[in-house]
Write an enzyme that holds these catalytic residues in place. Structure first.
Site, mmCIF file in Angstrom:
data_model
loop_
_atom_site.group_PDB
_atom_site.id
_atom_site.type_symbol
_atom_site.label_atom_id
_atom_site.label_comp_id
_atom_site.label_asym_id
_atom_site.label_seq_id
_atom_site.Cartn_x
_atom_site.Cartn_y
_atom_site.Cartn_z
ATOM 1 C CD GLU A 32 10.531 -10.452 3.632
ATOM 2 O OE1 GLU A 32 10.520 -10.473 2.381
ATOM 3 O OE2 GLU A 32 11.537 -10.671 4.300
ATOM 4 N N GLY A 47 5.502 -0.005 3.581
ATOM 5 C CA GLY A 47 6.896 -0.210 4.017
ATOM 6 C C GLY A 47 7.643 1.120 4.067
ATOM 7 C CB CYS A 65 4.173 -11.114 -1.949
ATOM 8 S SG CYS A 65 4.745 -12.626 -1.182
ATOM 9 C CD GLU A 121 2.188 -5.985 -5.149
ATOM 10 O OE1 GLU A 121 2.017 -5.051 -4.360
ATOM 11 O OE2 GLU A 121 2.659 -7.088 -4.808
ATOM 12 C CE LYS A 169 -1.857 -3.037 11.764
ATOM 13 N NZ LYS A 169 -3.003 -3.661 11.089
ATOM 14 N N GLY A 224 3.902 -6.427 3.835
ATOM 15 C CA GLY A 224 2.783 -5.684 3.260
ATOM 16 C C GLY A 224 3.244 -4.945 2.022
ATOM 17 C CB SER A 225 1.672 -2.262 0.101
ATOM 18 O OG SER A 225 1.501 -1.312 1.132
ATOM 19 C CB THR A 226 6.424 -1.174 -2.079
ATOM 20 O OG1 THR A 226 6.855 -2.510 -2.395
ATOM 21 C CG2 THR A 226 7.595 -0.228 -2.236
HETATM 22 P P1 NAD Z 1 -0.814 -3.080 3.266
HETATM 23 O O1 NAD Z 1 0.564 -2.530 3.185
HETATM 24 O O2 NAD Z 1 -1.950 -2.212 2.911
HETATM 25 O O3 NAD Z 1 -1.090 -3.585 4.761
HETATM 26 C C1 NAD Z 1 -0.275 -4.543 5.391
HETATM 27 C C2 NAD Z 1 -0.338 -4.340 6.881
HETATM 28 O O4 NAD Z 1 0.278 -3.100 7.191
HETATM 29 C C3 NAD Z 1 -1.749 -4.270 7.449
HETATM 30 O O5 NAD Z 1 -1.757 -4.879 8.713
HETATM 31 C C4 NAD Z 1 -1.983 -2.762 7.562
HETATM 32 O O6 NAD Z 1 -2.926 -2.425 8.546
HETATM 33 C C5 NAD Z 1 -0.591 -2.286 7.943
HETATM 34 N N1 NAD Z 1 -0.267 -0.908 7.579
HETATM 35 C C6 NAD Z 1 -0.708 -0.175 6.527
HETATM 36 N N2 NAD Z 1 -0.152 1.048 6.554
HETATM 37 C C7 NAD Z 1 0.669 1.086 7.632
HETATM 38 C C8 NAD Z 1 1.518 2.078 8.208
HETATM 39 N N3 NAD Z 1 1.634 3.291 7.665
HETATM 40 N N4 NAD Z 1 2.215 1.777 9.324
HETATM 41 C C9 NAD Z 1 2.126 0.554 9.885
HETATM 42 N N5 NAD Z 1 1.311 -0.429 9.406
HETATM 43 C C10 NAD Z 1 0.602 -0.161 8.282
HETATM 44 O O7 NAD Z 1 -0.787 -4.422 2.431
HETATM 45 P P2 NAD Z 1 -1.979 -5.446 2.181
HETATM 46 O O8 NAD Z 1 -2.888 -4.854 1.185
HETATM 47 O O9 NAD Z 1 -2.530 -5.925 3.480
HETATM 48 O O10 NAD Z 1 -1.180 -6.694 1.544
HETATM 49 C C11 NAD Z 1 -0.824 -6.741 0.228
HETATM 50 C C12 NAD Z 1 0.619 -6.314 0.052
HETATM 51 O O11 NAD Z 1 1.478 -7.128 0.840
HETATM 52 C C13 NAD Z 1 1.082 -6.505 -1.375
HETATM 53 O O12 NAD Z 1 1.841 -5.399 -1.778
HETATM 54 C C14 NAD Z 1 1.954 -7.765 -1.300
HETATM 55 O O13 NAD Z 1 2.910 -7.869 -2.319
HETATM 56 C C15 NAD Z 1 2.556 -7.624 0.047
HETATM 57 N N6 NAD Z 1 3.028 -8.916 0.567
HETATM 58 C C16 NAD Z 1 4.369 -9.176 0.547
HETATM 59 C C17 NAD Z 1 4.842 -10.413 0.982
HETATM 60 C C18 NAD Z 1 6.316 -10.733 0.951
HETATM 61 O O14 NAD Z 1 6.728 -11.739 1.539
HETATM 62 N N7 NAD Z 1 7.141 -9.947 0.284
HETATM 63 C C19 NAD Z 1 3.931 -11.372 1.454
HETATM 64 C C20 NAD Z 1 2.570 -11.072 1.456
HETATM 65 C C21 NAD Z 1 2.129 -9.826 1.016
#
Ligand code: NAD
Length: 490
Positions: free
Chosen positions: A262, A244, A296, A393, A186, A239-241
């Protein structure tokens, strides 16, 4: 629909990609608009998959895995198919880059010359593990035969963010497929198109249809259905903490399964007085401003020896003032937009809160006065660890600037209460560099540079709330296989 891109008028896919073809949701399905952050205009719309659609994608992936025998075919055949896929990704770099740039913060030129090529390279890197990594014979007493076998998980559920959609998809799909799994992925609802096209290319490359299924939708509905689906054997999330944590909770509630996460970061870049100051200025700039700070590993906390602080701050402010916003589809790459107006307001909110808490703007601090969602490169001084700009962040072009007197003070400032993704050190003193790399609480440390190289063997992933497990490297391949200990009485 077979091909998605018309170079005269970008024709964007509007359906999920399941079983090797695009499938449209019915007209009553919930829709999400996809918006260009460069202009604020809507470029397309996608369906938001509900639990039934997710179930369809997961069951189809399982059936494809069984039908194709992907996990059990000669490993060399998996390797060859992945190399062919990487070839097609390179050959279609132009299309992929446009599909990326139309809705993300990635400039088309950077996506074409950077993200696409590096992703193809990383898929090749993972392909090579397919016929080289295996189980192990282990020493056991006479009369016994012991070994550790390994096997793919089955169907991996992958979820990716919007900030580097092609790269993030490659990081998930490459190792999972090389290791013999199918994947239901997704992508972010804000940047779905390049992942769809990568899946389309995988089928053209001979990877069996259904091994990569793409479901479109948001986090709360589609993401929750995917991570909680009983047919998903392992979850791989970037994605975001915050998200996660929600995924961990959902997995705990719906049935335990392994996961790699991640997550976010708040990484320090520490500069000692003996560093090459011009090199440091260049690296600090490149450590935060690409993609307008939306990555990130962004070095969002600058921690600088007091003796050189004024000089370095002046050099950085001069560099930051040169950035000019550019539409991501412009041929000459410029400063990236912020992905959405919502995210821009959040960035500005943290900057205002930082000022209220005593922060002093050294440069920037406002949105750019132009079309689209662009925020000025911003440097904030006079902050302590409780300041919102140091604590949270931001995920934007904003860095804090703190100073230190002693090495101990530098390390105290560098250590963040929550995050531990990366850290940068700038010093000519090798002993100090080696000593401090041991002290820094981070999954990656760079010395006299800041940012990844093309050494894909180096895993990436965070300590503390920055994540669990790794992407890239041998670890990412191994994370897509599970082991079985076997002991035979002879
Ligand atoms: P986000 O967490 O809002 O979304 C990431 C993904 O998760 C999207 O596809 C979103 O639809 C999905 N998502 C959101 N809530 C969810 C849930 N409850 N259950 C399942 N899926 C869910 O993050 P974002 O705004 O898209 O990206 C930015 C974040 O990603 C930042 O915090 C950044 O640090 C992190 N990031 C980390 C790395 C790494 O390698 N550590 C790499 C890139 C981005």
């Amino acid at each position: 629909m077979s091909s998605v891109f018309n170079p005269v008028k970008i024709k964007l896919p509007s359906g999920h990609f399941i079983g090797g073809r695009y499938v449209e949701a019915d007209a009553s399905a919930a829709k999400i608009e996809v918006i260009s952050p460069s202009t604020g205009q809507t470029v397309g719309s996608i369906p938001c998959a509900d639990a039934a659609w997710v179930d369809h994608a997961v069951c189809d992936a399982r059936a494809a895995l069984v039908r194709s025998g992907w996990g059990g075919i000669a490993p060399r055949d998996r390797l060859k198919a992945l190399h062919k896929w990487a070839d097609l990704i390179e050959e279609n770099a132009e299309t992929l880059a446009l599909l990326e740039a139309v809705c993300s913060s990635r400039p088309v030129a950077d996506a074409r010359a950077g993200d696409v090529c590096v992703t193809a390279e990383q898929i090749r890197f993972f392909a090579e593990f397919a016929d080289k990594e295996g189980g192990n014979l282990v020493p056991v007493a006479d009369g016994h035969f012991g070994y550790i076998a390994d096997a793919p998980y089955g169907v991996v559920g992958a979820i990716t963010p919007w900030n580097f959609p092609i790269s993030m998809a490659g990081w998930k799909l490459g190792p999972a497929l090389a290791a013999g799994n199918a994947v239901v992925i997704k992508p972010s609802e804000m940047t779905p198109y390049s992942t769809l096209y990568m899946a389309e290319l995988s089928v053209q490359a001979g990877i069996p249809a259904g091994l990569i299924n793409v479901v479109l939708g948001d986090g709360p509905v589609t993401g929750t259905a995917l991570t909680g689906h009983p047919g998903i054997d392992k979850v791989s999330f970037t994605g975001s903490t915050r998200a996660g944590g929600a995924i961990m909770e959902n997995i705990a509630r719906t049935g335990i399964k392994p996961m790699t996460l991640e997550l976010g970061g708040k990484s320090p870049m520490v500069v000692f007085a003996d560093a090459d100051i011009d090199l440091a200025a260049e690296c600090l700039d490149r450590g935060i401003m690409p993609n307008a700070g939306q990555f990130c590993v962004a070095g969002s906390r600058m921690i600088v020896a007091r003796e050189i602080a004024d000089e370095l701050a002046a050099k950085l402010a001069e560099r930051f003032k040169r950035y000019r916003p550019a539409n991501t589809l412009a041929e000459k790459a410029g400063f990236s937009p912020i992905i959405s107006e919502k995210q821009l307001s959040r960035i500005d909110g943290i900057v205002r809160a930082s000022i209220d808490a005593g922060g002093h703007i050294l440069c920037g601090g406002e949105r750019f006065d132009c079309e689209g969602s662009y925020y000025q490169p911003t440097l904030i001084g006079a902050v302590d660890e409780n300041n919102p700009a140091v604590r949270d962040e931001i995920f934007g072009p904003v860095a804090t600037f703190q100073t230190f007197e002693t090495e101990e003070e530098a390390m105290e400032l560098a250590c963040h209460a929550t995050y531990g993704l990366c850290a940068g050190l700038f010093t000519r003193d090798l002993s100090r560099a080696l000593r401090l790399t041991r002290q820094l609480e981070a999954g990656t440390v760079w010395v006299n540079r800041y940012g990844r190289s093309r050494d894909h063997i180096l895993p990436t992933g965070g300590w503390k709330a920055s994540g669990i497990g790794k992407d890239l490297g041998q670890e990412a391949y191994r994370a897509n296989r599970r082991t079985k200990s076997v002991l035979i009485d002879l």
